[in-house]
Design an enzyme around this catalytic site. Structure first.
Site, short mmCIF file in Angstrom:
data_model
loop_
_atom_site.label_atom_id
_atom_site.label_comp_id
_atom_site.label_asym_id
_atom_site.label_seq_id
_atom_site.Cartn_x
_atom_site.Cartn_y
_atom_site.Cartn_z
N ASP A 152 74.91 66.53 91.61
CA ASP A 152 75.87 65.48 91.86
C ASP A 152 75.98 65.33 93.37
OD1 ASP A 152 78.13 63.77 91.35
OD2 ASP A 152 78.55 64.98 89.57
N ASP A 159 77.59 59.92 93.18
CA ASP A 159 79.01 59.75 92.91
C ASP A 159 79.56 58.49 93.57
OD1 ASP A 159 81.59 61.22 92.07
OD2 ASP A 159 81.98 60.75 94.17
N GLU A 183 76.62 56.21 89.78
CA GLU A 183 77.93 55.90 89.19
C GLU A 183 78.46 54.64 89.86
OE1 GLU A 183 82.35 57.81 88.44
OE2 GLU A 183 81.45 57.93 90.41
N HIS A 208 83.40 63.65 82.80
CA HIS A 208 84.50 64.52 83.25
C HIS A 208 85.71 63.75 83.78
CE1 HIS A 208 82.19 63.35 86.69
NE2 HIS A 208 83.21 63.67 87.46
N ASP A 209 85.66 62.44 83.76
CA ASP A 209 86.79 61.63 84.23
C ASP A 209 87.56 60.97 83.09
OD1 ASP A 209 86.16 62.22 86.89
OD2 ASP A 209 84.79 60.52 87.04
C1 GLC Z 1 83.73 60.04 90.87
C2 GLC Z 1 83.78 61.35 90.13
C3 GLC Z 1 85.20 61.83 90.09
C4 GLC Z 1 85.69 62.03 91.49
C5 GLC Z 1 85.49 60.76 92.33
C6 GLC Z 1 85.63 61.06 93.78
O1 GLC Z 1 84.39 59.03 90.20
O2 GLC Z 1 83.21 61.22 88.87
O3 GLC Z 1 85.35 63.00 89.35
O4 GLC Z 1 87.03 62.37 91.50
O5 GLC Z 1 84.22 60.19 92.16
O6 GLC Z 1 84.57 61.81 94.26
#
Ligand code: GLC
Ligand code: CA
Length: 559
Positions: A97, A205, A254, A332-333
């Site tokens: 990640d 990310d 993402e 995980h979110d």
């Molecule tokens: C992404 C991750 C999340 C994190 C955010 C900031 O959305 O999936 O878990 O809090 O980025 O890095």
């Protein structure tokens, strides 16, 4: 031309909660290495590991203090090298990640940036985004009224600078300034470092937030001023051209809220940005816009099944033959999928299996989230102190300020918070669920006594066995490259599709809701045999048109 990453099956590991290897209650790299065989037996061959870098852990590692170091919570760089070697030895791949959008405020870059007396201040100041205060009636005000993704204002004042810095997540996560060439250069160096160690790819990310609207207009919450702005594609292309393409990596971006209009730009076969993207189009199809106490994603409403189906259909249409899709329920979110779109009480098993059947015969590259394969549920925490996520605490205060009672606020956290998906992996029914010898960093769900890996390995009809069969079927029949036809996209309860694979056709028929329903085969059923089902076979065979609560069936036919 076929790419290696079109044939992988990804398993996402939230490192902190997967397996503790040294008995301190925190998941770590040695623990993950010891569980690679579980992932392999499930049928996955690629692991996406959540951030493993040195971090003060404000956001469990998405706040990076040192990009070149492994967090002591997780082990050492040697442990990381061993993870790569052990995975490769098993024919598996490792995706890490990578956080491009921000660093920790404890990163040396920010330490220099925020301190005008620091010898390197001149170089690092513009690594971040600073703005002068606005003054209104003699009062110091933030440069804009934007609200960040964790429910807090996006600007924090720094006294030494007498300026505000921008952070679209927590105040300990200052945003990098991607307009600055030196930032791009520094981040490329970070990427090269991990490529040299042997990683097979990156999950990028928050990749659609790299560009901001530097006019800084007021807007509430203002997401449009720091999300999906055209220029972020330029940064991604630059990385693609210089770093990703020459190394034949897999890049998963993402891009929350990305629209299919941009699909080809992100993940078309000619695109140099990503190989596939995570857009969350189907992830919050049950919000209630009338709820003002716990608004937005926190407001649980009726599930809009057509919205879920249409998102899958739209992305397939946009990319079919021209690019590549990732398929996943959640990560995980989000809440746990069985608690979110299924029923984690009475119809736990039926709905968890139904959710597996409706997803895992779709074309594209699947991502299984740890614990999903055994139907792990949302957390059962009674006390606010049991929660861990930085977002939970700001939002709890917001809910109370909106007029929620403590109970209403707690229920919203139990239903919707990110902590739901982050509790320790349930390996067995022992005290700490086989995750650790000691009290874990975050409480184990009490239901590990009956929801755990050990139990499901022993039972023939378990959810885990269904996952194994589905994933092996995918591979055998090259489902990733199959051709999908969705039926009844407008139907409020069903989730039906036909997948034409290498030598077989699969027909999935599902009741996505609790109310029983009658449905006819959407196509001529001749030649189809019942292959997987959520209730018992006899019932399914005898009453082929009647579907009980969350009942789903998968039929197979040789062509
Ligand atoms: C992404 C991750 C999340 C994190 C955010 C900031 O959305 O999936 O878990 O809090 O980025 O890095
Ligand atoms: Ca540990």
């Amino acid at each position: 031309m076929r790419k290696w990453w079109q044939d992988i099956i990804i398993y996402q590991v939230y490192l902190r909660s997967f397996q503790d290897g040294n008995g301190d209650g925190i998941g770590d790299l040695p623990g993950l290495i010891s569980r690679l065989d579980h992932i392999k037996t499930l049928g996955a061959d690629t692991v996406w590991v959540s951030p493993h870098y040195d971090s003060p852990m404000d956001d469990n590692g998405y706040d990076i203090r040192d990009f070149h170091k492994v967090s002591p919570d997780y082990g050492s760089l040697d442990d990381f090298r061993r993870l790569v070697a052990e995975a490769h030895k098993r024919g598996m791949k490792i995706i890490i990640d990578m956080v491009l959008n921000h660093t920790s405020d404890e990163h040396p870059w920010f330490q220099a940036a925020k301190d005008p007396t620091h010898p390197e201040h001149g170089h690092f100041r513009d690594f971040y985004i600073w703005q002068e205060p606005k003054w209104e009636k003699g009062e110091r005000k933030r440069p804009t009224n934007w609200t960040g993704f964790f429910g807090n204002p996006t600007w924090t004042y720094n006294e030494l600078m007498d300026e505000y810095y921008l952070h679209i997540f927590s105040k300990k996560m200052p945003d990098l300034n991607w307009r600055n060439k030196a930032v791009r250069k520094a981040m490329k160096k970070v990427l090269r470092f991990w490529i040299d160690i042997g990683v097979d790819g990156f999950r990028l990310d928050a990749a659609n937030h790299l560009e901001k609207n530097w006019d800084f207009p007021d807007a509430s919450p203002g997401y449009e001023h720091f999300s999906s702005l055209p220029k972020h594609h330029e940064y991604l292309q630059e990385l693609g051209e210089e770093i990703f393409e020459p190394h034949d990596l897999v890049i998963i971006g993402e891009s929350g809220g990305a629209s299919t209009k941009e699909a080809l730009q992100y993940a078309g076969f000619d695109s140099e940005e990503f190989d596939m993207l995570i857009h969350f189009g189907h992830c919050w199809a049950d919000t209630d816009s009338k709820n003002t106490l716990t608004p937005g994603k926190w407001a649980k409403g009726e599930i809009d099944v057509p919205k879920i189906k249409k998102s899958f259909a739209r992305w397939h249409e946009a990319l079919q033959g021209k690019g590549w899709n990732a398929i996943y329920w959640h990560n995980h979110d989000h809440p746990r999928i069985v608690s979110h779109y299924g029923d984690d009480a009475r119809y736990w098993k039926e709905s968890a299996k139904m959710l597996a059947l409706t997803l895992y015969l779709l074309p594209g590259t699947p991502i299984v989230y740890y614990g999903e394969e055994i139907g792990m549920t949302n957390v059962d925490y009674e006390r606010l102190e049991d929660f861990r996520d930085v977002e939970v605490f700001t939002e709890y205060e917001n809910f109370r300020a909106n007029g929620s009672s403590h109970e209403v606020a707690m229920q919203a956290l139990r239903d919707r918070s990110r902590d739901n998906a982050r509790s320790p992996m349930q390996w067995n029914g022992d005290k700490h669920a086989g995750f650790s010898q000691t009290t874990p960093w975050m409480p184990v769900n009490k239901n590990h006594v009956h929801i755990n890996v050990k139990d499901q390995l022993e039972k023939e009809e378990s959810l885990l066995k269904v996952y194994q069969r589905l994933l092996s079927e995918r591979r055998k029949e090259d489902v990733a490259h199959g051709d999908v036809t969705f039926f009844g996209l407008e139907h409020p309860e069903t989730f039906n599709y036909l997948l034409r694979a290498k030598t077989c056709d699969y027909l999935v028929l599902a009741n996505f809701k609790e109310t029983p329903l009658e449905m006819e085969f959407p196509i001529d059923p001749s030649g189809f045999r019942l292959f997987l089902y959520t209730s018992d076979r006899k019932r399914a065979e005898k009453k082929a048109t009647s579907f009980g609560p969350y009942e789903a069936r998968m039929y197979k036919r040789k062509r």
